[in-house]
Design an enzyme around this catalytic site. Structure first.
Site, short mmCIF file in Angstrom:
data_model
loop_
_atom_site.label_atom_id
_atom_site.label_comp_id
_atom_site.label_asym_id
_atom_site.label_seq_id
_atom_site.Cartn_x
_atom_site.Cartn_y
_atom_site.Cartn_z
N SER A 126 51.03 32.08 -49.61
CA SER A 126 50.09 31.60 -48.59
C SER A 126 48.74 32.29 -48.70
CB SER A 126 50.68 31.81 -47.19
OG SER A 126 50.98 33.18 -46.97
N ASN A 138 56.59 39.43 -39.59
CA ASN A 138 56.77 38.43 -38.54
C ASN A 138 55.94 38.73 -37.29
OD1 ASN A 138 58.50 37.34 -40.35
ND2 ASN A 138 60.38 37.70 -39.17
N THR A 158 31.45 -1.31 -18.16
CA THR A 158 32.92 -1.24 -18.16
C THR A 158 33.35 -2.39 -19.06
OG1 THR A 158 33.21 -2.73 -16.28
CG2 THR A 158 33.03 -0.38 -15.76
N HIS A 159 34.41 -2.19 -19.80
CA HIS A 159 34.86 -3.18 -20.81
C HIS A 159 33.74 -3.50 -21.80
CE1 HIS A 159 38.22 -4.07 -18.00
NE2 HIS A 159 37.28 -3.89 -17.08
N SER A 206 20.95 4.05 -47.04
CA SER A 206 21.93 3.34 -47.86
C SER A 206 21.46 3.38 -49.30
CB SER A 206 22.03 1.89 -47.37
OG SER A 206 22.46 1.05 -48.42
N LYS A 240 18.10 0.58 -44.22
CA LYS A 240 19.14 1.19 -43.38
C LYS A 240 18.84 2.62 -42.96
CE LYS A 240 22.66 -0.27 -42.33
NZ LYS A 240 23.90 -0.50 -43.07
N ASN A 290 21.39 5.16 -41.08
CA ASN A 290 22.77 5.16 -40.58
C ASN A 290 23.12 6.41 -39.77
OD1 ASN A 290 23.32 2.68 -41.83
ND2 ASN A 290 23.80 3.70 -43.77
N GLU A 306 29.26 9.19 -36.83
CA GLU A 306 30.48 8.54 -37.36
C GLU A 306 31.49 9.58 -37.86
OE1 GLU A 306 29.27 4.35 -39.26
OE2 GLU A 306 28.05 6.01 -39.93
N TYR A 337 61.93 33.46 -36.35
CA TYR A 337 60.98 33.14 -37.40
C TYR A 337 61.66 32.30 -38.49
CZ TYR A 337 57.70 33.32 -41.24
OH TYR A 337 56.84 32.94 -42.24
N GLN A 390 54.79 29.17 -41.76
CA GLN A 390 53.63 29.44 -42.61
C GLN A 390 52.68 28.24 -42.65
OE1 GLN A 390 54.16 31.80 -46.29
NE2 GLN A 390 53.50 29.96 -47.36
N LYS A 398 48.99 27.94 -40.35
CA LYS A 398 47.66 28.53 -40.49
C LYS A 398 46.57 27.55 -40.90
CE LYS A 398 50.08 31.81 -42.05
NZ LYS A 398 51.08 31.84 -40.95
N1 ARG Z 1 53.39 34.35 -45.24
C1 ARG Z 1 54.24 34.35 -44.09
C2 ARG Z 1 53.70 33.36 -43.03
O1 ARG Z 1 52.58 33.01 -43.13
C3 ARG Z 1 54.26 35.70 -43.46
C4 ARG Z 1 55.53 36.04 -42.77
C5 ARG Z 1 56.61 36.14 -43.75
N2 ARG Z 1 57.80 36.64 -43.19
C6 ARG Z 1 58.95 36.49 -43.82
N3 ARG Z 1 59.98 36.98 -43.23
N4 ARG Z 1 59.04 35.87 -44.94
O2 ARG Z 1 54.39 32.93 -42.16
#
Ligand code: ARG
Length: 470
Positions: free
Chosen positions: A27, A113, A158-159, A286, A292, A294, A299, A326, A331, A334
């Protein structure tokens, strides 16, 4: 190769993870963004470990200095993130330990964790504060626009059909109200994010007599009375992502508000409406059609709402089937959190910049608002004041509108005889009903669009936003 760096699977395993395993499970390619908070959390944790006698003074010093050195390398872009160490936490700890022997003690009474939850809470607190600032800035801009354009009328819809006349300022201030609720929701979310999970360990706390409160205080997890706020159940703390979901939910509502505003801007800038002129710097051309101009920014703000709502849906789906506590699925949280914050901040920022220089076409707006049909309800109210029941008045005005339509004439151009033929109670004073200025001025109750009331709202907002900025 044994680098001497700690890895999460040392000791237990005979074989290294397959390359595919590392690639799929890492990660660090995205959670490196948490580095600043990971280091701040580690320093606070180390300070506490020193206080309870696990780290000597010099060990604490070398750990803190080592972490600070790593921080400045990361800042300068000189740190080598390595996916074999999975995530931001392991990368930093491993690097520290390779430089400072005492680094091997840092993970005492801590698990990734509780560490990952801590880092996310710290990161999110910071983001919520900067989103709240963006909201305030945007509110200020809109209130400024409302003040500057106070005399301009437009039809309210409205509408998407013309309904009743309002001030453009009244319409704009509606968005200031929405943004205020958004702001409050972020504050609520901040409150629940602002709890320190450190000390929850992997799932069941720790046997080491740590001091959770002191870590919480160092990291400013405190209430209004400066009392530390720590999570109260270790199992909940390591598996809870409510604070992220809540952030994404608050952001989804904000995004929906921005999207609706963007839609108004898109409509208003069409040739058909022509209520506003967008600044050149915030529009695009455009590649084919030379004429144009835009409203791409509006948007895209509308479009990006999809990903913000998508992020919320992803998180809800992610959590719904997870057994305690956990699970690695978490993961996946994030990137959704990062993307939501990035998208909301960028949308607020660019929308604000664009709106700062929007020009309203006063003549076009006023002329659209002078359609007498917008005052059909006022005509019914006039009959009510003459003693007719509203339902009857409503029917009479409907008949008059239909007569005018058949005659292809404006409602206010029917003759007095034509008015009287439908309703004898109508007098010569009926024509005053169609005076737009008077019609607006009559809407002088709280929350209604008379100039006086809207000016009051503008003063209220100006004062409120100024007080808050102090
Ligand atoms: N990379 C993990 C996450 O983002 C960190 C926690 C990992 N914990 C574990 N017991 N493998 O969730």
């Amino acid at each position: 190769m044994n680098t001497g760096k700690p890895v999460s699977r040392s000791g237990r395993f005979e074989k290294k993870p397959a390359k595919k395993t590392t690639k799929f499970t890492q990660s660090v390619s995205f959670d490196w963004r948490l580095w600043e908070y990971d280091i701040a959390g580690s320093i606070a944790h180390a300070m506490m470990l020193h206080k309870i006698g696990i780290l000597t003074k010099s060990e604490l010093k070398s750990i803190t200095e080592g972490l600070k050195q790593i921080a400045s390398e990361i800042e300068r872009g000189e740190f080598n993130w390595d996916e074999t160490f999975e995530d931001v936490h392991m990368n930093i700890e491993a690097e520290l330990t390779s430089r400072v022997p005492a680094g091997a003690k840092l993970h005492t009474a801590r698990s990734r964790n509780d560490q990952v939850s801590l880092d996310m809470r710290l990161w999110l607190r910071h983001e919520i504060i900067s989103i709240c600032k963006e909201i305030r800035d945007f509110q200020q801009t809109i209130v400024g626009l409302a003040e500057k354009n106070i005399g301009i009328f437009i039809p309210g819809y409205t509408h998407l059909q013309r309904a009743q006349p309002v001030l453009i300022s009244h319409h704009l201030l509606a968005y200031v109200e929405m943004l205020e609720r958004d702001y409050q929701r972020y504050c609520d979310c901040f409150y629940r994010t602002n709890e320190c999970p450190l000390g929850s360990g992997a799932i069941a706390g720790t046997t080491i007599p740590i001091n959770r409160e002191s870590v919480a205080k160092i990291l400013c997890f405190i209430d209004e009375e400066d009392r530390p706020r720590v999570t109260q159940n270790s199992m909940d703390a390591v598996s809870d992502r409510d604070f992220v979901i809540e952030f994404c939910a608050a952001s989804s509502i904000t995004a929906v508000h921005l999207s609706r505003f963007a839609e108004d801007i898109i409509l208003w800038s069409t040739t058909e409406f022509n209520f506003i002129k967008l600044p050149d710097e915030f529009t695009t051309g455009s590649s084919l059609m030379p004429q144009k101009k835009n409203p791409d920014i509006a948007e895209l703000i509308r479009g990006k709402t999809g990903r913000v709502i998508g992020n919320l849906t992803t998180l809800l789906t992610l959590l719904k089937g997870l057994p305690m506590t956990y699970n690695r699925d978490l993961q996946e949280d994030k990137e959704r959190m990062f993307d939501t914050a990035d998208t909301i901040k960028a949308s607020l920022n660019v929308f604000n910049a664009m709106m700062t220089n929007v020009e309203f076409n006063k003549e076009v707006c006023n002329s659209a608002a002078s359609d007498p049909l917008l005052l059909a309800t006022d005509l019914a109210d006039y009959l009510v004041m003459k003693g007719l029941p509203f339902r009857k008045a409503h029917h009479i005005v409907g008949t008059l509108v239909s007569i005018a339509e058949k005659k292809k004439t404006r409602l206010d151009e029917l003759s007095i005889d034509e008015f009287k033929s439908v309703c004898p109670e109508i007098g010569e004073d009926v024509f005053e009903v169609f005076d737009l200025n008077k019609a607006i001025e009559k809407r002088n109750i709280v929350g209604a669009p008379s100039i006086r009331e809207v000016k009051k709202q503008i003063s209220r907002w100006k004062k409120q936003l100024k007080d808050l900025n102090r």
